[in-house]
Design an enzyme around this catalytic site. Structure first.
Site, PDB file in Angstrom:
ATOM      1  N   SER A  18       0.906  -1.189   0.007  1.00  0.00           N
ATOM      2  CA  SER A  18       0.073  -0.013  -0.040  1.00  0.00           C
ATOM      3  C   SER A  18       0.813   1.186  -0.019  1.00  0.00           C
ATOM      4  CB  SER A  18      -1.055  -0.042   1.458  1.00  0.00           C
ATOM      5  OG  SER A  18      -1.353   1.219   1.242  1.00  0.00           O
ATOM      6  N   SER A  20      -0.693   4.092   0.916  1.00  0.00           N
ATOM      7  CA  SER A  20      -1.177   5.021   1.909  1.00  0.00           C
ATOM      8  C   SER A  20      -0.122   5.503   3.049  1.00  0.00           C
ATOM      9  CB  SER A  20      -2.446   4.499   2.425  1.00  0.00           C
ATOM     10  OG  SER A  20      -3.334   3.935   1.305  1.00  0.00           O
ATOM     11  N   LYS A  71     -13.823  -4.399   3.129  1.00  0.00           N
ATOM     12  CA  LYS A  71     -14.678  -3.252   2.895  1.00  0.00           C
ATOM     13  C   LYS A  71     -16.140  -3.404   3.228  1.00  0.00           C
ATOM     14  CE  LYS A  71     -11.684  -0.741  -0.313  1.00  0.00           C
ATOM     15  NZ  LYS A  71     -11.415  -0.046  -1.564  1.00  0.00           N
ATOM     16  N   ASP A 108     -14.126   6.081  -1.897  1.00  0.00           N
ATOM     17  CA  ASP A 108     -13.617   5.426  -3.152  1.00  0.00           C
ATOM     18  C   ASP A 108     -14.685   6.247  -3.919  1.00  0.00           C
ATOM     19  OD1 ASP A 108     -11.458   3.855  -2.130  1.00  0.00           O
ATOM     20  OD2 ASP A 108     -13.001   2.285  -1.786  1.00  0.00           O
ATOM     21  N   GLY A 135     -14.508  -4.893  -5.337  1.00  0.00           N
ATOM     22  CA  GLY A 135     -14.906  -3.686  -4.317  1.00  0.00           C
ATOM     23  C   GLY A 135     -14.724  -2.317  -5.038  1.00  0.00           C
ATOM     24  N   VAL A 227      -7.490   1.817 -12.833  1.00  0.00           N
ATOM     25  CA  VAL A 227      -7.357   2.046 -11.388  1.00  0.00           C
ATOM     26  C   VAL A 227      -5.871   1.310 -10.935  1.00  0.00           C
ATOM     27  CG1 VAL A 227      -9.728   1.915 -10.946  1.00  0.00           C
ATOM     28  CG2 VAL A 227      -8.534  -0.264 -10.418  1.00  0.00           C
ATOM     29  N   GLY A 250      -4.431   4.950 -11.801  1.00  0.00           N
ATOM     30  CA  GLY A 250      -4.996   4.826 -10.367  1.00  0.00           C
ATOM     31  C   GLY A 250      -4.506   5.808  -9.300  1.00  0.00           C
TER      32      GLY A 250
HETATM   33  P1  ATR Z   1     -10.916  -4.446  -5.839  1.00  0.00           P
HETATM   34  O1  ATR Z   1     -11.363  -4.191  -4.540  1.00  0.00           O
HETATM   35  O2  ATR Z   1      -9.622  -3.647  -6.057  1.00  0.00           O
HETATM   36  O3  ATR Z   1     -11.943  -4.274  -6.770  1.00  0.00           O
HETATM   37  P2  ATR Z   1     -11.097  -7.380  -5.871  1.00  0.00           P
HETATM   38  O4  ATR Z   1     -12.770  -7.107  -4.874  1.00  0.00           O
HETATM   39  O5  ATR Z   1     -10.615  -8.426  -5.291  1.00  0.00           O
HETATM   40  O6  ATR Z   1     -10.451  -5.976  -5.730  1.00  0.00           O
HETATM   41  O7  ATR Z   1     -11.695  -7.555  -7.376  1.00  0.00           O
HETATM   42  C1  ATR Z   1     -11.008  -7.943  -8.317  1.00  0.00           C
HETATM   43  C2  ATR Z   1     -11.570  -7.809  -9.634  1.00  0.00           C
HETATM   44  O8  ATR Z   1     -10.405  -8.157 -10.643  1.00  0.00           O
HETATM   45  C3  ATR Z   1     -12.717  -8.766  -9.957  1.00  0.00           C
HETATM   46  O9  ATR Z   1     -13.355  -8.163 -10.844  1.00  0.00           O
HETATM   47  C4  ATR Z   1     -11.880  -9.966 -10.583  1.00  0.00           C
HETATM   48  O10 ATR Z   1     -12.875 -10.937 -11.342  1.00  0.00           O
HETATM   49  P3  ATR Z   1     -13.664 -12.121 -10.835  1.00  0.00           P
HETATM   50  O11 ATR Z   1     -14.631 -11.440  -9.884  1.00  0.00           O
HETATM   51  O12 ATR Z   1     -13.776 -12.990 -11.886  1.00  0.00           O
HETATM   52  O13 ATR Z   1     -12.486 -12.878  -9.769  1.00  0.00           O
HETATM   53  C5  ATR Z   1     -11.078  -9.144 -11.586  1.00  0.00           C
HETATM   54  N1  ATR Z   1      -9.860  -9.921 -11.886  1.00  0.00           N
HETATM   55  C6  ATR Z   1      -8.694 -10.322 -11.161  1.00  0.00           C
HETATM   56  N2  ATR Z   1      -7.852 -11.208 -12.008  1.00  0.00           N
HETATM   57  C7  ATR Z   1      -8.431 -11.244 -13.207  1.00  0.00           C
HETATM   58  C8  ATR Z   1      -7.764 -11.997 -14.324  1.00  0.00           C
HETATM   59  N3  ATR Z   1      -6.819 -12.492 -14.369  1.00  0.00           N
HETATM   60  N4  ATR Z   1      -8.661 -11.760 -15.643  1.00  0.00           N
HETATM   61  C9  ATR Z   1      -9.861 -11.138 -15.395  1.00  0.00           C
HETATM   62  N5  ATR Z   1     -10.318 -10.611 -13.951  1.00  0.00           N
HETATM   63  C10 ATR Z   1      -9.461 -10.603 -13.282  1.00  0.00           C
END
Ligand code: ATR
Length: 288
Positions: A18, A20, A71, A108, A135, A227, A250
Site C-alpha cells: 500500500s 497509503s 470493505k 472511493d 470492491g 485503477v 489509479g
Molecule cells: P478490488 O477491491 O480492487 O476491486 P477485488 O474485489 O478483489 O478487488 O476485485 C478484483 C476484480 O479483478 C474482480 O472483478 C476480478 O474478477 P472475478 O470477479 O472474476 O474474480 C478481477 N480479476 C482479477 N484477476 C483477473 C484476471 N486474471 N482476469 C480477469 N479478471 C480478473
C-alpha cells in the site's frame, strides 16, 4: 509513561504494498500533526479481536482505512455508517471518536468523482464501460448511479458474471440501476462506441504487457481510466495513449480517496498547498 502517538492505519490482507502510509505520513508531517500511519495486516480470523481492541479506552488508534477483502465485512463492527457507504455497502474509512465509537465512510466513490472533475469529464449522457466487479467497481458504480449528471448507459463485463449480477442486484435496493447492463463478453462492452472505459480489475498490475483489451477498439474521443498504478502506465493505458485517447491511472483515485479520508479524520478541509504536496509525494516519491 509517555502517551503513545496518535495512530492511523490501513487494515486489509495483504497490505504490504500500500502507498497509503507514504501519503498519510507525508500529510501528518506537513500538517505538523504528531501522528503516525501504519500498516495493519489483519487476517480474517483476527478481524473480530482487532475491533475489540480498537474499542478499548486506552487504544491510540483514531482512524483507519479499509482495503481488500474487508470493505463490506467491517460494516458489522461499526456503530454507524454514512448514507453513501450504506448504499454502496462498502466502507474504506473509519473515524473513531473519543468515546471509541466507530463510524464508517466510503471515500472511493466520491474520490473517483473528484478525479473525473479534475479530468474535466462530465458523465451526463455518456456511455461507460467497466471491466471488473470487485470492491472498487461497487463504489465507482454507486457513485455513477447517484450523481445528478446521469450517464446514458453503463456496461459491465466481469470474468465471473454472477459477481457482477450480485453487485448490481445489491445496488438496486438503493438506486436506479436501469441503465446498467451486464454483458457476457468483452466484445459486448462496445468499447468502440464508449466515452469512458474503466478497468477495475488487477489485470496489468505489476504486469506491464498484460491487458484484456484489443487496442484497435480504443479511440481518441474517449477517456481510459485504469485503477492500477503499478506500473504507472499499464499496457491498456499505453494502447489508449497511442490511439490518442485521454488516460488516467489509479494514482488520482488513490490521492482523492486518501484526501477525503484525511478530511474525515481531521473534521475539516485540507489547505490546497498541503494537497499539492501530498499529490507530489504520490507522483514522485518522498522528497527528503
Ligand atoms: P478490488 O477491491 O480492487 O476491486 P477485488 O474485489 O478483489 O478487488 O476485485 C478484483 C476484480 O479483478 C474482480 O472483478 C476480478 O474478477 P472475478 O470477479 O472474476 O474474480 C478481477 N480479476 C482479477 N484477476 C483477473 C484476471 N486474471 N482476469 C480477469 N479478471 C480478473
Amino acid at each position: 509513561m509517555t502517551k503513545a502517538k496518535t495512530t492511523y492505519g490501513i487494515i486489509g490482507y495483504p497490505v504490504a504494498h500500500s502507498l497509503s502510509p507514504l501519503m498519510h505520513n507525508a500529510a501528518f508531517k506537513e500538517l505538523r500533526v504528531k501522528a503516525v500511519y501504519k500498516l495493519f495486516p489483519v487476517q480474517a480470523e483476527e478481524l473480530e479481536p482487532f475491533f475489540k481492541e480498537l474499542r478499548k479506552k486506552d487504544s491510540n488508534i483514531f482512524g483507519l482505512n479499509v482495503t481488500v477483502p474487508y470493505k463490506e465485512s467491517v460494516i458489522a463492527h461499526l456503530d454507524s455508517i454514512s448514507p453513501f457507504a450504506k448504499k454502496a455497502m462498502s466502507v474504506n474509512t473509519i473515524v473513531i471518536d473519543e468515546d471509541r465509537k466507530l463510524r464508517g465512510y466510503n471515500t472511493d466513490g466520491p474520490g473517483f468523482l473528484a478525479h473525473l472533475v479534475e479530468l474535466e469529464f462530465n458523465t451526463r449522457g455518456k456511455r461507460i464501460a467497466i471491466l471488473g466487479a470487485g470492491g472498487t467497481t461497487r463504489a465507482i458504480l454507486a457513485s455513477l448511479c447517484l450523481i445528478p449528471e446521469k450517464p446514458e448507459s453503463i456496461r459491465i463485463y466481469n470474468r465471473t458474471e454472477e459477481k457482477a449480477q450480485k453487485l448490481v442486484n445489491d445496488l438496486s435496493a438503493h438506486m436506479d440501476v436501469g441503465h446498467i447492463k451486464i454483458v457476457p463478453t468483452i466484445d459486448d462492452l462496445n468499447i468502440e462506441l464508449c466515452d469512458l472505459l474503466i478497468n477495475t480489475t488487477s489485470v496489468g498490475l505489476n504486469a506491464p504487457n498484460e491487458t484484456m483489451i484489443d487496442g484497435d477498439l480504443l479511440h481518441q474521443d474517449m477517456l481510459v481510466y485504469d485503477v492500477v498504478y503499478e506500473p504507472r502506465e499499464t499496457m491498456l493505458l499505453k494502447l489508449a495513449r497511442e490511439k490518442g485517447a485521454k488516460t488516467a491511472n489509479g494514482l488520482g483515485l488513490l490521492f482523492y480517496q486518501g484526501i477525503l479520508s484525511l478530511q474525515h479524520w481531521a473534521g475539516q478541509e485540507l489547505p490546497s498547498e498541503i494537497k499539492n504536496i501530498i499529490r507530489d509525494v504520490l507522483e514522485n516519491g518522498v522528497q527528503e
